[in-house]
Design a protein around this motif. Structure first.
Motif, mmCIF file in Angstrom:
data_model
loop_
_atom_site.group_PDB
_atom_site.id
_atom_site.type_symbol
_atom_site.label_atom_id
_atom_site.label_comp_id
_atom_site.label_asym_id
_atom_site.label_seq_id
_atom_site.Cartn_x
_atom_site.Cartn_y
_atom_site.Cartn_z
ATOM 1 N N MET A 33 0.836 -1.194 0.000
ATOM 2 C CA MET A 33 0.000 0.000 0.000
ATOM 3 C C MET A 33 0.874 1.248 0.000
ATOM 4 O O MET A 33 1.979 1.234 0.520
ATOM 5 N N GLY A 34 0.362 2.308 -0.553
ATOM 6 C CA GLY A 34 1.075 3.574 -0.571
ATOM 7 C C GLY A 34 1.915 3.740 -1.819
ATOM 8 O O GLY A 34 1.948 2.881 -2.699
ATOM 9 N N ARG A 35 2.587 4.876 -1.891
ATOM 10 C CA ARG A 35 3.411 5.169 -3.064
ATOM 11 C C ARG A 35 4.870 5.323 -2.652
ATOM 12 O O ARG A 35 5.177 5.688 -1.513
ATOM 13 N N ILE A 36 5.732 5.035 -3.580
ATOM 14 C CA ILE A 36 7.169 5.180 -3.337
ATOM 15 C C ILE A 36 7.475 6.672 -3.252
ATOM 16 O O ILE A 36 7.045 7.447 -4.117
ATOM 17 N N PRO A 37 8.201 7.106 -2.229
ATOM 18 C CA PRO A 37 8.506 8.537 -2.100
ATOM 19 C C PRO A 37 9.248 9.073 -3.331
ATOM 20 O O PRO A 37 10.068 8.382 -3.936
ATOM 21 N N ARG A 38 8.941 10.291 -3.676
ATOM 22 C CA ARG A 38 9.542 10.925 -4.852
ATOM 23 C C ARG A 38 11.065 10.918 -4.780
ATOM 24 O O ARG A 38 11.735 10.657 -5.770
ATOM 25 N N ILE A 39 11.634 11.172 -3.613
ATOM 26 C CA ILE A 39 13.091 11.221 -3.484
ATOM 27 C C ILE A 39 13.695 9.850 -3.791
ATOM 28 O O ILE A 39 14.781 9.753 -4.373
ATOM 29 N N ALA A 40 12.994 8.777 -3.447
ATOM 30 C CA ALA A 40 13.482 7.431 -3.759
ATOM 31 C C ALA A 40 13.441 7.191 -5.266
ATOM 32 O O ALA A 40 14.367 6.601 -5.841
ATOM 33 N N ARG A 41 12.393 7.660 -5.918
ATOM 34 C CA ARG A 41 12.305 7.522 -7.380
ATOM 35 C C ARG A 41 13.396 8.335 -8.066
ATOM 36 O O ARG A 41 13.998 7.889 -9.046
ATOM 37 N N LEU A 42 13.669 9.535 -7.545
ATOM 38 C CA LEU A 42 14.730 10.364 -8.121
ATOM 39 C C LEU A 42 16.105 9.729 -7.920
ATOM 40 O O LEU A 42 16.964 9.787 -8.800
ATOM 41 N N MET A 43 16.314 9.123 -6.752
ATOM 42 C CA MET A 43 17.582 8.440 -6.477
ATOM 43 C C MET A 43 17.777 7.296 -7.477
ATOM 44 O O MET A 43 18.860 7.134 -8.049
ATOM 45 N N GLN A 91 19.504 3.948 2.016
ATOM 46 C CA GLN A 91 18.404 4.269 2.926
ATOM 47 C C GLN A 91 17.309 5.050 2.213
ATOM 48 O O GLN A 91 16.119 4.848 2.472
ATOM 49 N N ILE A 92 17.700 5.939 1.315
ATOM 50 C CA ILE A 92 16.715 6.700 0.540
ATOM 51 C C ILE A 92 15.921 5.773 -0.371
ATOM 52 O O ILE A 92 14.705 5.872 -0.475
ATOM 53 N N LEU A 93 16.630 4.848 -1.031
ATOM 54 C CA LEU A 93 15.951 3.915 -1.935
ATOM 55 C C LEU A 93 14.919 3.057 -1.205
ATOM 56 O O LEU A 93 13.917 2.651 -1.791
ATOM 57 N N PHE A 94 15.176 2.772 0.072
ATOM 58 C CA PHE A 94 14.287 1.905 0.824
ATOM 59 C C PHE A 94 13.450 2.642 1.861
ATOM 60 O O PHE A 94 13.009 2.034 2.849
ATOM 61 N N LEU A 95 13.211 3.928 1.636
ATOM 62 C CA LEU A 95 12.312 4.669 2.526
ATOM 63 C C LEU A 95 10.942 4.004 2.503
ATOM 64 O O LEU A 95 10.522 3.453 1.475
ATOM 65 N N PRO A 96 10.221 4.037 3.626
ATOM 66 C CA PRO A 96 8.881 3.430 3.627
ATOM 67 C C PRO A 96 7.940 4.166 2.680
ATOM 68 O O PRO A 96 8.102 5.366 2.423
ATOM 69 N N ARG A 97 6.997 3.439 2.164
ATOM 70 C CA ARG A 97 6.012 4.026 1.250
ATOM 71 C C ARG A 97 5.174 5.077 1.976
ATOM 72 O O ARG A 97 4.923 4.959 3.172
ATOM 73 N N THR A 98 4.746 6.064 1.227
ATOM 74 C CA THR A 98 3.878 7.112 1.758
ATOM 75 C C THR A 98 2.446 6.630 1.617
ATOM 76 O O THR A 98 1.967 6.409 0.509
ATOM 77 N N LYS A 99 1.776 6.449 2.733
ATOM 78 C CA LYS A 99 0.411 5.922 2.694
ATOM 79 C C LYS A 99 -0.617 7.018 2.431
ATOM 80 O O LYS A 99 -1.613 6.796 1.772
ATOM 81 N N ARG A 100 -0.365 8.206 2.970
ATOM 82 C CA ARG A 100 -1.252 9.339 2.694
ATOM 83 C C ARG A 100 -0.491 10.629 2.986
ATOM 84 O O ARG A 100 0.477 10.638 3.740
#
Length: 141
Positions: A33-43, A91-100
């Motif tokens: 559930m949730g989305r991958i944080p933008r900073i993780a996608r940018l990394m 650590q950035i790549l594996f940040l927890p998903r943003t649920k809301r």
């Protein structure tokens, strides 16, 4: 010979899972559930772009910027994430998903850290970001 032709055929209409992938047996895969944080996608994008340059697929960051329809300055900002210490990148790549709501770690939090070349200083700065996140998560804000 202008008679009507009637074709009778059975077919099954299945309502899909609102765009979610399904297995052939009709079940849906377990998707976090949730989305991958933008900073993780940018990394991840920065790492992929670096590989494209190393492999000679593209000449340089300017060419990547043209392909991505972004400015070279923006491409430089993204690629600067590669200056982070490897453990911070992970650590950035594996940040927890943003649920809301908004992501807890924003790119603007990371840019000053990436601008520092000393990895020990970066780690101290990153620890400060993590403390802020923990403080915010506790609701003690």
């Amino acid at each position: 010979m202008n008679g009507q032709l009637t074709v009778t055929r059975q077919f099954h209409v299945a309502r899909r899972n609102h765009g979610r992938k399904q297995f052939r047996d009709g079940t849906a895969p377990d998707v976090p559930m949730g989305r991958i944080p933008r900073i993780a996608r940018l990394m991840a994008l920065a790492i992929r772009c670096e590989k494209l340059i190393q492999d000679g697929v593209v000449a340089d960051q300017s060419e990547l910027a043209r392909f991505g329809h972004i400015t070279t300055a923006r491409m430089t900002q993204i690629m600067s994430l590669l200056n982070l210490a490897p453990d911070i990148q992970e650590q950035i790549l594996f940040l927890p998903r943003t649920k809301r709501g908004r992501d807890v770690v924003k790119e603007t939090d990371i840019r000053p850290i990436a601008a520092v070349l000393d990895w020990r200083k970066q780690r101290r700065m990153w620890a400060g970001v993590q403390r802020r996140i923990e403080h915010d998560d506790d609701g003690s804000r």
